[in-house]
Design a protein around this motif. Structure first.
Motif, PDB file in Angstrom:
ATOM      1  N   TRP A  50      43.242  50.569  56.657  1.00 15.61           N
ATOM      2  CA  TRP A  50      42.632  51.194  56.076  1.00 15.61           C
ATOM      3  C   TRP A  50      43.489  53.179  55.390  1.00 15.61           C
ATOM      4  O   TRP A  50      42.598  53.600  54.436  1.00 15.61           O
ATOM      5  N   TRP A  55      40.685  54.643  54.099  1.00 12.69           N
ATOM      6  CA  TRP A  55      39.337  54.924  54.149  1.00 12.69           C
ATOM      7  C   TRP A  55      38.642  55.562  55.526  1.00 12.69           C
ATOM      8  O   TRP A  55      38.131  54.787  55.937  1.00 12.69           O
ATOM      9  N   ARG A  57      36.879  57.722  55.769  1.00 14.17           N
ATOM     10  CA  ARG A  57      35.174  58.189  55.806  1.00 14.17           C
ATOM     11  C   ARG A  57      34.187  57.065  56.240  1.00 14.17           C
ATOM     12  O   ARG A  57      33.585  56.978  55.900  1.00 14.17           O
ATOM     13  N   THR A  58      34.981  55.278  55.193  1.00 18.11           N
ATOM     14  CA  THR A  58      34.215  54.274  55.084  1.00 18.11           C
ATOM     15  C   THR A  58      34.204  53.859  56.569  1.00 18.11           C
ATOM     16  O   THR A  58      33.715  53.758  57.225  1.00 18.11           O
ATOM     17  N   ARG A  61      31.937  56.105  58.384  1.00 12.67           N
ATOM     18  CA  ARG A  61      30.477  55.643  58.510  1.00 12.67           C
ATOM     19  C   ARG A  61      29.842  54.522  59.574  1.00 12.67           C
ATOM     20  O   ARG A  61      28.566  54.059  59.881  1.00 12.67           O
ATOM     21  N   TYR A  62      31.370  53.180  59.300  1.00 11.16           N
ATOM     22  CA  TYR A  62      30.595  52.254  59.467  1.00 11.16           C
ATOM     23  C   TYR A  62      30.846  52.554  61.531  1.00 11.16           C
ATOM     24  O   TYR A  62      30.027  52.060  62.532  1.00 11.16           O
ATOM     25  N   GLN A  81      23.638  46.278  57.884  1.00 11.61           N
ATOM     26  CA  GLN A  81      24.311  47.904  57.524  1.00 11.61           C
ATOM     27  C   GLN A  81      25.862  47.152  58.046  1.00 11.61           C
ATOM     28  O   GLN A  81      27.372  47.802  57.450  1.00 11.61           O
ATOM     29  N   LEU A  85      29.555  45.866  56.487  1.00  9.87           N
ATOM     30  CA  LEU A  85      30.404  47.130  56.107  1.00  9.87           C
ATOM     31  C   LEU A  85      31.710  46.801  56.813  1.00  9.87           C
ATOM     32  O   LEU A  85      33.223  45.995  56.702  1.00  9.87           O
ATOM     33  N   ARG A  88      33.463  44.451  54.274  1.00 10.89           N
ATOM     34  CA  ARG A  88      34.697  45.296  53.666  1.00 10.89           C
ATOM     35  C   ARG A  88      35.342  46.059  54.350  1.00 10.89           C
ATOM     36  O   ARG A  88      36.801  46.230  53.970  1.00 10.89           O
ATOM     37  N   LEU A  89      35.960  46.095  55.391  1.00  8.61           N
ATOM     38  CA  LEU A  89      36.607  46.802  56.183  1.00  8.61           C
ATOM     39  C   LEU A  89      37.920  45.537  56.832  1.00  8.61           C
ATOM     40  O   LEU A  89      38.741  45.896  57.668  1.00  8.61           O
TER      41      LEU A  89
END
Length: 126
Positions: A50, A55, A57-58, A61-62, A81, A85, A88-89
């Motif tokens: 990350w 990443w 900010r992502t 958010r997660y 959600q 996430l 994605r992570l």
């Protein structure tokens, strides 16, 4: 042929990312639960990737959505959600395979644990 194409897995360190977590990038203050989760997330092996990809900010958010989803009144949409996430992570085994991320085996630590375990068994017998 692309020069920057990746062939094979990205090895992530088993010990995880070292050092303090990045500065919280989202507006507003972090809750105590978010602060704890943020520190835990940035100590994982995935955090190395990350950080390289920027990443922050992502992940923030997660972290925020994950903490909210753990409350008893969390909605199904919130849970969906979090699941999206996580994928994605690279936080699930399946998503790690899809991202070609592998956690490197720390052979030195394994040997040390094996030898310490063997010494303990010898002492118990002797």
């Amino acid at each position: 042929m692309r020069r920057n194409s990746r062939v094979g897995p990205v090895m992530l360190p088993a010990k995880g990312r070292e050092g303090d977590p990045p500065t919280w990038p989202l507006p507003g203050r972090m809750s105590p639960a978010e602060r704890e989760a943020w520190a835990q997330l940035w100590a994982t092996p995935q955090a190395v990737a990350w950080e390289q990809m920027g990443w922050t900010r992502t992940v923030a958010r997660y972290c925020r959505v994950m903490v909210a989803s753990e409350k008893p009144d969390a909605s199904a949409a919130m849970l969906a959600q979090v699941t999206a996430l996580e994928d994605r992570l690279g936080l699930t085994p399946k998503s790690m395979r899809l991202l070609l991320w592998q956690i490197a085996v720390d052979e030195v630590a394994q040997k040390r644990e094996q030898s310490e375990g063997a010494r303990g068994r010898i002492k118990a017998v002797g």
